[in-house]
Write a protein that holds these residues in place. Structure first.
Motif, PDB file in Angstrom:
ATOM      1  N   LEU A  72       0.709  -1.287  -0.051  1.00  0.00           N
ATOM      2  CA  LEU A  72       0.168   0.255  -0.113  1.00  0.00           C
ATOM      3  C   LEU A  72       0.986   1.193  -0.003  1.00  0.00           C
ATOM      4  N   ASN A  73       1.844   1.344   0.906  1.00  0.00           N
ATOM      5  CA  ASN A  73       2.765   2.520   0.767  1.00  0.00           C
ATOM      6  C   ASN A  73       3.479   2.446  -0.519  1.00  0.00           C
ATOM      7  N   ALA A  74       3.731   1.422  -1.014  1.00  0.00           N
ATOM      8  CA  ALA A  74       4.386   1.437  -2.463  1.00  0.00           C
ATOM      9  C   ALA A  74       3.355   2.260  -3.485  1.00  0.00           C
ATOM     10  N   GLU A  75       2.131   1.778  -3.476  1.00  0.00           N
ATOM     11  CA  GLU A  75       1.309   2.497  -4.349  1.00  0.00           C
ATOM     12  C   GLU A  75       1.224   3.744  -4.189  1.00  0.00           C
ATOM     13  N   GLN A  76       0.957   4.216  -2.573  1.00  0.00           N
ATOM     14  CA  GLN A  76       0.842   5.481  -2.482  1.00  0.00           C
ATOM     15  C   GLN A  76       2.111   6.514  -3.011  1.00  0.00           C
ATOM     16  N   GLN A  77       3.382   5.823  -2.565  1.00  0.00           N
ATOM     17  CA  GLN A  77       4.662   6.512  -3.158  1.00  0.00           C
ATOM     18  C   GLN A  77       4.562   6.727  -4.788  1.00  0.00           C
ATOM     19  N   PHE A  78       4.069   5.778  -5.505  1.00  0.00           N
ATOM     20  CA  PHE A  78       3.877   5.902  -7.025  1.00  0.00           C
ATOM     21  C   PHE A  78       2.877   7.054  -7.377  1.00  0.00           C
ATOM     22  N   SER A  79       1.799   6.916  -6.666  1.00  0.00           N
ATOM     23  CA  SER A  79       0.782   8.091  -6.972  1.00  0.00           C
ATOM     24  C   SER A  79       1.307   9.303  -6.640  1.00  0.00           C
ATOM     25  N   ASN A  80       1.799   9.621  -5.413  1.00  0.00           N
ATOM     26  CA  ASN A  80       2.504  10.890  -5.129  1.00  0.00           C
ATOM     27  C   ASN A  80       3.401  11.364  -6.249  1.00  0.00           C
ATOM     28  N   ALA A  81       4.277  10.420  -6.740  1.00  0.00           N
ATOM     29  CA  ALA A  81       5.092  10.625  -7.528  1.00  0.00           C
ATOM     30  C   ALA A  81       4.821  11.175  -8.984  1.00  0.00           C
ATOM     31  N   ILE A  82       3.566  10.519  -9.266  1.00  0.00           N
ATOM     32  CA  ILE A  82       2.877  11.227 -10.584  1.00  0.00           C
ATOM     33  C   ILE A  82       2.526  12.624 -10.387  1.00  0.00           C
ATOM     34  N   ILE A  83       1.820  12.943  -9.159  1.00  0.00           N
ATOM     35  CA  ILE A  83       1.225  14.311  -9.198  1.00  0.00           C
ATOM     36  C   ILE A  83       2.358  15.166  -8.968  1.00  0.00           C
ATOM     37  N   SER A  84       3.348  14.770  -8.335  1.00  0.00           N
ATOM     38  CA  SER A  84       4.428  15.624  -7.868  1.00  0.00           C
ATOM     39  C   SER A  84       5.196  16.002  -8.935  1.00  0.00           C
ATOM     40  N   LEU A  85       5.386  14.980 -10.031  1.00  0.00           N
ATOM     41  CA  LEU A  85       5.927  15.244 -11.556  1.00  0.00           C
ATOM     42  C   LEU A  85       5.020  16.234 -12.188  1.00  0.00           C
ATOM     43  N   ARG A  86       4.021  16.054 -12.147  1.00  0.00           N
ATOM     44  CA  ARG A  86       2.860  17.096 -12.846  1.00  0.00           C
ATOM     45  C   ARG A  86       2.790  18.568 -12.341  1.00  0.00           C
TER      46      ARG A  86
END
Length: 522
Positions: free
Chosen positions: A479-493
Motif C-alpha cells: 500500500l505504501n508503495a502504491e501511495q509513493q507511486f501515486s504521489n510521484a505522478i502528481i509531484s512530477l505533474r
C-alpha cells in the motif's frame, strides 16, 4: 401495529437517505474542484490580483483630467487720510466689493507633456464715482475682466518621453500578470497538496482493511488452536500466545482507525473544508493509478520535462514579469538622476468691460475695447544640489535588479533539480511497487503453507504468528508503495506545470492528471 412498523421502516429509510445525501463524495477530481472555491490560499492569491488591478487604477490617475476651481468674494472698507483728495467725492470711507472666480483643466499625456487650460473672471466696484480715466461714472460702477490661458509643458530632461511617463502604469500591469501567474501556480500547489492528502487518506482506509483482515486471521488461528488443544495436538499454553497476539492486533486496528480519522480531517483541511464538512467526507472513491495505464516508460526524456516546465509553470512566468517590472523601475530611477528642465509655451487672451449687469459679465471675454492677447515661452530649471533622494532610489533599484536576477536564476536552477528529483522518485517508485507486489505474493504463499503445516502439527504457533506478521507487513508495504507511486505522478505533474489547466481565471484539473505521467512528446 402493522401500520406502525411500516411508518417506522419509512422513517429509518428517510434518515439513512438524508445521512447519505449529507456525505461529500470523495472522488479525487471532484474534491479538487471544490478546492478552487474553498481553499483559503487560493482565495488570498485571487485577492492579490484584485489588489494589483487597484494599483493599476491608481497609476491611471496620473493621466486623469484634473479640474480645479475657486470662487472668492471680498468686501472691504478703507478709512481715508485727511489729505486724500478722494474725500471730496466720498464720505471719508472707501467701500469696495470684489469677486474672483477661476477654473482650470489640466491633463498629463502619456507622451509626457502637460497641458493646462484656465479661465479667470474678476469683478470689482467701489463707492468712488470716478473711473481710471477720471470720468464720472457714479458709485459702485463695476469693472469686469476675463482672461483665458492655455499652456503646454514639455519636459526636456527628467520625465521626458512616453517610456518614462508610463513606467508606473506598465509596472502595475506587469504585477497584475505576475499575480495571475502566482494564482495559477498556487492552484497547482494546492491541488498537489490535496492529491497527497487524498492518497494518504486512501492508504489509511486500505490499511484499516488490512488490519481488520489480519485481526480476522488471528481469530481464525485462535479457533484452530482451540480445536488442536481439544485434540491434544497442542499444549494449553499456546492459548496465551494467541490471545496476546489477538490483543495486539486489536490495538493496531484501533490505531489504524485513528489514523484514518486524522487523514480524513487533513484531507478536508487541504481542500479548505470546515471541521463539520471534513467529517462528512465519504469513503475514498478513486483507486490508485496503475503503472501499465499511466503512460510510464523507462528513460523518460528529462530535458523534455524541463522544457515543459519552463513553458507552463506559473511561478517562472511570474518571476519574469517581476524582472521586467524591476528593470522598468530601475530605468525610471536612472532618469530621475537628471535635473528637471521644462519648456512651457503659453498663450492668453483677455478683455475688459465696465458697467453693471449680467451682460457685462459675459462681454468681458469678447469686448473689443481692452482686449489683451499674447503668446510666450519659459524655461524652468530645477535641480537638487546633493540629489540624495534620486541617488538613493537609483542605488536601491540597481540592487533590486541584481537581486531579481539571482532570484530568477535560483528558481530556474531549483526547477531543474526538482524535476530531476521527481523523475528519479517516479522511476524508483515503479521499481519499489513491483518488488512490493512480488514480496506480498511470496509472503501470502508462505503464510498459507505455514497455516496448513500448523493444522497438521508440523510447525509451531510461534512460526505461524511470525509468518502472519510478515504477510501483514508486506500488505502494508505494498500500500505504501502504491501511495509513493501515486504521489510521484502528481509531484512530477506539479513540477512540470501540467497538473491544472486554465481558461482566463477559471481553473480545473487536467483530465487523468492524477493517473498519467506528463507527455514528453508535445
Amino acid at each position: 401495529m402493522r401500520l406502525y412498523y411500516s411508518f417506522f421502516a419509512i422513517w429509518i429509510a428517510a434518515v439513512n437517505n438524508l445521512q447519505s445525501q449529507s456525505k461529500i463524495k470523495c472522488d479525487l477530481t471532484e474534491i479538487s474542484s471544490i478546492a478552487f472555491d474553498k481553499s483559503p490560499n487560493i482565495k488570498r492569491t485571487y485577492y492579490a490580483i484584485q489588489n494589483a488591478e487597484g494599483e493599476l487604477q491608481v497609476q491611471w490617475s496620473t493621466f486623469d483630467f484634473n479640474l480645479n476651481s475657486a470662487l472668492s468674494y471680498q468686501n472691504s472698507r478703507l478709512n481715508l487720510y485727511d489729505a486724500d483728495p478722494r474725500n471730496q467725492y466720498i464720505d471719508r470711507s472707501l467701500k469696495s466689493n470684489s469677486v474672483d472666480f477661476s477654473a482650470g483643466l489640466q491633463k498629463r499625456f502619456r507622451t509626457s507633456q502637460i497641458a493646462e487650460v484656465s479661465l479667470r473672471y474678476l469683478y470689482n466696484d467701489s463707492n468712488f464715482p470716478l473711473n481710471t480715466f477720471n470720468q464720472f461714472v457714479g458709485p459702485f460702477y463695476g469693472n469686469h475682466t476675463g482672461v483665458l490661458n492655455f499652456s503646454l509643458t514639455q519636459p526636456l530632461l527628467r520625465g521626458r518621453g512616453k517610456k518614462t511617463a508610463t513606467t508606473g502604469e506598465k509596472t502595475a500591469s506587469l504585477y497584475i500578470d505576475k499575480n495571475k501567474f502566482d494564482y495559477e501556480f498556487t492552484n497547482s500547489y494546492e491541488i498537489l497538496q490535496i492529491g497527497i492528502a487524498y492518497w494518504t487518506y486512501y492508504t489509511a482506509f486500505k490499511s484499516l482493511d488490512v488490519y481488520k483482515q489480519n485481526e480476522s486471521r488471528v481469530r481464525n488461528v485462535l479457533e484452530i488452536t482451540k480445536e488442536l488443544i481439544k485434540a491434544d495436538k497442542k499444549p494449553e499454553s499456546d492459548m496465551a500466545q494467541v490471545n496476546a497476539d489477538l490483543t495486539n492486533q486489536e490495538r493496531l486496528t484501533f490505531t489504524a482507525q485513528q489514523n484514518l480519522y486524522n487523514a480524513r480531517l487533513n484531507l478536508g483541511r487541504a481542500i479548505g473544508l470546515s471541521d463539520e464538512e471534513s467529517q462528512q467526507l465519504g469513503d475514498p472513491a478513486s483507486d490508485f493509478p496503475v503503472v501499465t495505464e499511466s503512460g510510464y516508460k523507462e528513460n523518460i526524456d528529462k530535458k523534455a520535462l524541463i522544457k515543459r516546465a519552463k513553458d507552463n509553470r506559473g511561478d517562472l512566468k511570474a518571476i519574469q514579469k517581476v524582472t521586467e517590472a524591476v528593470e522598468l523601475q530601475y530605468q525610471l530611477a536612472e532618469n530621475n538622476l537628471k535635473p528637471q528642465l521644462d519648456l512651457t509655451g503659453f498663450a492668453y487672451y483677455g478683455s475688459t468691460s465696465v458697467g453693471n449687469g449680467v451682460d457685462k459679465t459675459f462681454s468681458s471675454f469678447v469686448n473689443n475695447q481692452g482686449q489683451d492677447l499674447g503668446v510666450g515661452a519659459k524655461l524652468t530649471f530645477t535641480f537638487a544640489l546633493n540629489n540624495n533622494l534620486a541617488k538613493g532610489n537609483y542605488s536601491i533599484n540597481k540592487i533590486a535588479v541584481q537581486d531579481q536576477a539571482i532570484i530568477s536564476d535560483n528558481t530556474r536552477r531549483n526547477v531543474d533539480l526538482n524535476i530531476n528529483a521527481a523523475l528519479n522518485n517516479l522511476n524508483n517508485s515503479v521499481l519499489i511497487l513491483e518488488k512490493a507486489k512480488e514480496s506480498m505474493g511470496f509472503h501470502k504463499e508462505a503464510f498459507d503453507n505455514e497455516q496448513i503445516k500448523f493444522q497438521m502439527g508440523l510447525t509451531t504457533l510461534l512460526n505461524l504468528m511470525l509468518f502472519q506478521e510478515r504477510f501483514t507487513y508486506s500488505e502494508l508495504e505494498y500500500l505504501n508503495a502504491e501511495q509513493q507511486f501515486s504521489n510521484a505522478i502528481i509531484s512530477l505533474r506539479h513540477e512540470t506545470g501540467t497538473l491544472v489547466s486554465k481558461e482566463n481565471l477559471d481553473f480545473k484539473v487536467i483530465p487523468n492528471a492524477f493517473y498519467t505521467v506528463p507527455n514528453t512528446e508535445n
